[in-house]
Write a protein that holds these residues in place. Sequence first.
Motif, PDB file in Angstrom:
ATOM      1  N   SER A 242      -8.134  17.226   1.722  1.00  0.00           N
ATOM      2  CA  SER A 242      -7.838  17.899   0.447  1.00  0.00           C
ATOM      3  C   SER A 242      -9.056  18.713   0.046  1.00  0.00           C
ATOM      4  O   SER A 242     -10.192  18.225   0.129  1.00  0.00           O
ATOM      5  CB  SER A 242      -7.567  16.862  -0.639  1.00  0.00           C
ATOM      6  OG  SER A 242      -7.572  17.481  -1.916  1.00  0.00           O
TER       7      SER A 242
ATOM      8  N   ASP B 117      -5.903   9.325   6.041  1.00  0.00           N
ATOM      9  CA  ASP B 117      -6.072  10.031   4.767  1.00  0.00           C
ATOM     10  C   ASP B 117      -7.574  10.106   4.522  1.00  0.00           C
ATOM     11  O   ASP B 117      -8.197   9.164   4.024  1.00  0.00           O
ATOM     12  CB  ASP B 117      -5.357   9.292   3.635  1.00  0.00           C
ATOM     13  CG  ASP B 117      -5.495  10.024   2.304  1.00  0.00           C
ATOM     14  OD1 ASP B 117      -6.434  10.821   2.174  1.00  0.00           O
ATOM     15  OD2 ASP B 117      -4.661   9.786   1.402  1.00  0.00           O
TER      16      ASP B 117
ATOM     17  N   GLY C 248      -3.831  18.263   0.148  1.00  0.00           N
ATOM     18  CA  GLY C 248      -3.934  17.017   0.893  1.00  0.00           C
ATOM     19  C   GLY C 248      -2.568  16.349   1.019  1.00  0.00           C
ATOM     20  O   GLY C 248      -2.254  15.745   2.043  1.00  0.00           O
ATOM     21  N   TYR C 249      -1.790  16.467  -0.030  1.00  0.00           N
ATOM     22  CA  TYR C 249      -0.433  15.907   0.030  1.00  0.00           C
ATOM     23  C   TYR C 249       0.340  16.544   1.188  1.00  0.00           C
ATOM     24  O   TYR C 249       1.003  15.839   1.968  1.00  0.00           O
ATOM     25  CB  TYR C 249       0.323  16.129  -1.297  1.00  0.00           C
ATOM     26  CG  TYR C 249       1.785  15.830  -1.105  1.00  0.00           C
ATOM     27  CD1 TYR C 249       2.233  14.515  -1.086  1.00  0.00           C
ATOM     28  CD2 TYR C 249       2.707  16.849  -0.816  1.00  0.00           C
ATOM     29  CE1 TYR C 249       3.554  14.212  -0.813  1.00  0.00           C
ATOM     30  CE2 TYR C 249       4.030  16.548  -0.540  1.00  0.00           C
ATOM     31  CZ  TYR C 249       4.444  15.232  -0.542  1.00  0.00           C
ATOM     32  OH  TYR C 249       5.744  14.934  -0.248  1.00  0.00           O
TER      33      TYR C 249
HETATM   34  C1  LIG Z   1      -7.160   9.697  -1.120  1.00  0.00           C
HETATM   35  C2  LIG Z   1      -6.399  10.950  -1.456  1.00  0.00           C
HETATM   36  N1  LIG Z   1      -5.242  11.182  -0.823  1.00  0.00           N
HETATM   37  C3  LIG Z   1      -4.536  12.297  -1.061  1.00  0.00           C
HETATM   38  C4  LIG Z   1      -4.951  13.242  -1.967  1.00  0.00           C
HETATM   39  C5  LIG Z   1      -4.087  14.411  -2.224  1.00  0.00           C
HETATM   40  O1  LIG Z   1      -4.753  15.631  -2.113  1.00  0.00           O
HETATM   41  P1  LIG Z   1      -4.236  16.905  -2.955  1.00  0.00           P
HETATM   42  O2  LIG Z   1      -4.576  16.652  -4.379  1.00  0.00           O
HETATM   43  O3  LIG Z   1      -4.979  18.041  -2.356  1.00  0.00           O
HETATM   44  O4  LIG Z   1      -2.764  16.984  -2.719  1.00  0.00           O
HETATM   45  C6  LIG Z   1      -6.173  13.043  -2.622  1.00  0.00           C
HETATM   46  C7  LIG Z   1      -6.718  14.037  -3.555  1.00  0.00           C
HETATM   47  O5  LIG Z   1      -6.603  14.080  -4.707  1.00  0.00           O
HETATM   48  C8  LIG Z   1      -6.897  11.854  -2.387  1.00  0.00           C
HETATM   49  O6  LIG Z   1      -8.041  11.606  -3.019  1.00  0.00           O
END
Ligand SMILES: Cc1ncc(COP(=O)(O)O)c(C=O)c1O
Length: 368
Positions: free
Chosen positions: A182, A158, A62-63
């Motif tokens: 994510s 997001d 997700g990042y």
């Molecule tokens: C609101 C939100 N943004 C961003 C992320 C980042 O995702 P990831 O952990 O896959 O990098 C997450 C997940 O943990 C999230 O819950």
Amino acid sequence: MAVRVKFVDPAKLYRMIKNELDAAYFEVMSKGDLIDRGQLKSFEENLAKFVGTKYAVGLNSGYDALHISLRAAGIKQGDEVIVPAHTFVATCSAVVNVGATPVLVDAGKDFNIDCDKIEEAITDKTRGIIPVHLSGWMADMPRILELARTFNLTVIEDACQSLGSSINKKMAGSWGLTGCWSFYPFKILGGYGDGGAITTDDADVAQFATRMRYNGEDRETGEYHGHGFTCLLDNLQAAFLDVKLKYLPKWIDHRKLIAKKYRSGLSDIPDLLLPHYDRPGFDHIYQNYTVRSKQENDFSEFLKENGVEVLTQFRKPYYKHEALELQDRGFPETEVLSREVCSLPMAVELTDGSVDYVIEVVRKFYGR
Ligand SMILES: Cc1ncc(COP(=O)(O)O)c(C=O)c1O
């Protein structure tokens, strides 16, 4: 007391669909289809269909989805981007890591960004806004898009916690320039390791992400179109996610039933605020069932002592972590909710008996 109700139980979920996951694994392993193969393509097509966008591009997290989206939007040093004060830190870190300045805005009563406070945070440097749809409940996108139009801002959603959620049937992840996903294992659609994606209707953005995830390379011509990254969604993860995606509508229905059960078992407790907002057109898919308890840690500790695994994200707001060097402009709602939040177990593998037990423990805490 030993854990009696797990927050999530990935091993149990695996057993529920073991045959299909095992078949996907054997298919990938026996053919040696590890990178950028048919399984990835198939998952991307199905994800785009599910969200209602033209394209989906599989990434490593997700990042990465947030980071690549900001780059695709051309956001860079000197720009400001509005982000919620109450979110997972990655929302903000992605902004910092493209050299831009995050401008934080307080949460509203539903945990999402308070739309009444966005306008006062906009300056002549503001280029974008990242609304976060927390816990399966969408930020007020019609209002945010209106603000974005007025102030000429790029909207990056997001949506990492809200796959399947919608407003007036329009899905999360289909409103902004991109939707960011994510597939972290404990998400509503979780892989067996890290994973992510963007969804978009913009062909140029999809192409940019497809190149950037592979070090900037166009896989057909071999031409590098920029300094990129290594952040492709693994083919094996895509195969697993494709299996699970088929079940998602059914699993969301199941989560809604659990939420209903919590609501009927707990709504008479004045010191406990439940996540039911009853806004016409808004559909909650309960990635998390996050309550607010006036008794803060006493409440969450009591649940843990009685064998109920709970999550208290985020007791310390990210902007209070000194090393992040963020400006704490004072976010009163985020301050209070950070002390009060407690996510109860919410997973498709939960049994009715487990939900009843959680309700019983919560009621016991409140002497009922
Ligand atoms: C609101 C939100 N943004 C961003 C992320 C980042 O995702 P990831 O952990 O896959 O990098 C997450 C997940 O943990 C999230 O819950």
